[in-house]
Design an enzyme around this catalytic site. Sequence first.
Site, PDB file in Angstrom:
ATOM      1  N   LYS A  84       0.839  -1.200   0.000  1.00 54.99           N
ATOM      2  CA  LYS A  84       0.000   0.000   0.000  1.00 54.99           C
ATOM      3  C   LYS A  84       0.882   1.261   0.000  1.00 54.99           C
ATOM      4  O   LYS A  84       2.099   1.171   0.221  1.00 54.99           O
ATOM      5  CB  LYS A  84      -0.926  -0.050   1.224  1.00 54.99           C
TER       6      LYS A  84
ATOM      7  N   TYR B 241     -12.191  -2.849  -3.086  1.00 51.23           N
ATOM      8  CA  TYR B 241     -12.721  -2.892  -1.721  1.00 51.23           C
ATOM      9  C   TYR B 241     -14.254  -2.852  -1.695  1.00 51.23           C
ATOM     10  O   TYR B 241     -14.838  -2.440  -0.692  1.00 51.23           O
ATOM     11  CB  TYR B 241     -12.148  -1.732  -0.896  1.00 51.23           C
TER      12      TYR B 241
ATOM     13  N   PHE C 284     -15.288   3.176   7.456  1.00 49.95           N
ATOM     14  CA  PHE C 284     -13.901   3.468   7.072  1.00 49.95           C
ATOM     15  C   PHE C 284     -13.687   3.507   5.560  1.00 49.95           C
ATOM     16  O   PHE C 284     -12.586   3.823   5.091  1.00 49.95           O
ATOM     17  CB  PHE C 284     -12.934   2.461   7.727  1.00 49.95           C
TER      18      PHE C 284
ATOM     19  N   ARG D 276      -1.301 -14.651   3.935  1.00 52.83           N
ATOM     20  CA  ARG D 276      -2.071 -13.967   4.985  1.00 52.83           C
ATOM     21  C   ARG D 276      -1.389 -14.137   6.351  1.00 52.83           C
ATOM     22  O   ARG D 276      -1.387 -13.215   7.170  1.00 52.83           O
ATOM     23  CB  ARG D 276      -3.503 -14.522   5.048  1.00 52.83           C
TER      24      ARG D 276
ATOM     25  N   THR E 119      -5.304  -7.978  10.530  1.00 52.93           N
ATOM     26  CA  THR E 119      -5.691  -6.716   9.888  1.00 52.93           C
ATOM     27  C   THR E 119      -5.277  -5.506  10.728  1.00 52.93           C
ATOM     28  O   THR E 119      -4.724  -4.541  10.209  1.00 52.93           O
ATOM     29  CB  THR E 119      -7.223  -6.692   9.665  1.00 52.93           C
TER      30      THR E 119
ATOM     31  N   ARG F  72       2.829  -6.967   9.258  1.00 48.01           N
ATOM     32  CA  ARG F  72       2.098  -5.908   9.973  1.00 48.01           C
ATOM     33  C   ARG F  72       2.545  -5.831  11.429  1.00 48.01           C
ATOM     34  O   ARG F  72       2.583  -4.748  12.022  1.00 48.01           O
ATOM     35  CB  ARG F  72       0.595  -6.162   9.874  1.00 48.01           C
TER      36      ARG F  72
ATOM     37  N   ASN G 262      -1.698  -0.223   7.277  1.00 51.61           N
ATOM     38  CA  ASN G 262      -1.181  -1.572   7.581  1.00 51.61           C
ATOM     39  C   ASN G 262      -0.342  -2.187   6.454  1.00 51.61           C
ATOM     40  O   ASN G 262      -0.226  -3.391   6.338  1.00 51.61           O
ATOM     41  CB  ASN G 262      -2.310  -2.498   8.067  1.00 51.61           C
TER      42      ASN G 262
ATOM     43  N   HIS H   1      -1.683  -5.484   1.401  1.00 53.66           N
ATOM     44  CA  HIS H   1      -2.933  -6.230   1.202  1.00 53.66           C
ATOM     45  C   HIS H   1      -2.610  -7.634   0.701  1.00 53.66           C
ATOM     46  O   HIS H   1      -1.686  -7.811  -0.093  1.00 53.66           O
ATOM     47  CB  HIS H   1      -3.805  -5.537   0.141  1.00 53.66           C
TER      48      HIS H   1
ATOM     49  N   GLU I 142      -9.276 -10.660  -7.648  1.00 54.02           N
ATOM     50  CA  GLU I 142      -8.344  -9.537  -7.538  1.00 54.02           C
ATOM     51  C   GLU I 142      -7.248  -9.609  -8.605  1.00 54.02           C
ATOM     52  O   GLU I 142      -6.849  -8.583  -9.163  1.00 54.02           O
ATOM     53  CB  GLU I 142      -7.759  -9.492  -6.119  1.00 54.02           C
TER      54      GLU I 142
HETATM   55  N1  UDP Z   1      -9.537  -0.937   7.389  1.00 56.28           N
HETATM   56  C1  UDP Z   1      -9.536   0.287   8.029  1.00 56.28           C
HETATM   57  N2  UDP Z   1     -10.240   0.417   9.207  1.00 56.28           N
HETATM   58  C2  UDP Z   1     -10.913  -0.618   9.765  1.00 56.28           C
HETATM   59  C3  UDP Z   1     -10.900  -1.861   9.102  1.00 56.28           C
HETATM   60  C4  UDP Z   1     -10.205  -1.988   7.913  1.00 56.28           C
HETATM   61  O1  UDP Z   1      -8.930   1.236   7.544  1.00 56.28           O
HETATM   62  O2  UDP Z   1     -11.515  -0.445  10.831  1.00 56.28           O
HETATM   63  C5  UDP Z   1      -8.796  -1.072   6.134  1.00 56.28           C
HETATM   64  C6  UDP Z   1      -7.437  -1.733   6.337  1.00 56.28           C
HETATM   65  O3  UDP Z   1      -6.504  -1.091   5.475  1.00 56.28           O
HETATM   66  C7  UDP Z   1      -7.701  -3.157   5.864  1.00 56.28           C
HETATM   67  C8  UDP Z   1      -8.712  -2.914   4.741  1.00 56.28           C
HETATM   68  O4  UDP Z   1      -9.535  -1.883   5.233  1.00 56.28           O
HETATM   69  O5  UDP Z   1      -6.499  -3.779   5.433  1.00 56.28           O
HETATM   70  C9  UDP Z   1      -9.552  -4.099   4.360  1.00 56.28           C
HETATM   71  O6  UDP Z   1     -10.144  -4.657   5.500  1.00 56.28           O
HETATM   72  P1  UDP Z   1     -10.239  -6.235   5.688  1.00 56.28           P
HETATM   73  O7  UDP Z   1     -11.123  -6.487   6.865  1.00 56.28           O
HETATM   74  O8  UDP Z   1     -10.616  -6.870   4.387  1.00 56.28           O
HETATM   75  O9  UDP Z   1      -8.743  -6.628   6.131  1.00 56.28           O
HETATM   76  P2  UDP Z   1      -7.519  -7.330   5.394  1.00 56.28           P
HETATM   77  O10 UDP Z   1      -8.087  -8.401   4.495  1.00 56.28           O
HETATM   78  O11 UDP Z   1      -6.780  -6.263   4.641  1.00 56.28           O
HETATM   79  O12 UDP Z   1      -6.681  -7.881   6.519  1.00 56.28           O
END
Ligand code: UDP
Length: 150
Positions: free
Chosen positions: A9, A49, A57, A85, A91, A102, A112, A115, A126
């Site tokens: 990112k 997204y 958010f 992952r 996350t 992370r 974070n 992705h 994707e």
């Molecule tokens: N995100 C955020 N605030 C939140 C939750 C998620 O900014 O409270 C952002 C964060 O960058 C995250 C992305 O949204 O990586 C996608 O969320 P997801 O739950 O899909 O998490 P990921 O798959 O990236 O771990």
Amino acid sequence: MERTFLAIKPDGVQRGLVGTIIQRFEQKGYTLVGLKLMRVSRELAEQHYGEHKDKPFFPGLVNFITSGPVVAMVWEGRGVIANARKLIGATNPLNAEPGTLRGDFAVDVGRNVIHGSDSPENAEREINLWFQTQELVPWEPALTSWVYEM
Ligand code: UDP
């Protein structure tokens, strides 16, 4: 062989973590088959997204992901979707274990650094969203038999 989509990112690029992050997946034994530095359009961000479009958010997330260059990648290997992952970590970086990307390199959920696709269905979606078929380069690493028992 499975494939997944990973993206460094804008915070990861700005903080000079591109090499470190790529090295992590190389050292694990996975194979890079697609790589590009790009600015993300709002349209691509909103599609990528899409499942979060009603979350509070979402606007901040779209602003963030379009705020600077991103490194989009496709990685290949056995179990790469779930294992990437694990290497990425939770996350919310405050919950991510030390040793994960992370856990080691991020603090805030909205910054974070990377992705990774969360399922085989999303990996396929994707990869097709971010890459054209001709941008992916299948190749057989010379070290394959030293990484895989076959
Ligand atoms: N995100 C955020 N605030 C939140 C939750 C998620 O900014 O409270 C952002 C964060 O960058 C995250 C992305 O949204 O990586 C996608 O969320 P997801 O739950 O899909 O998490 P990921 O798959 O990236 O771990």
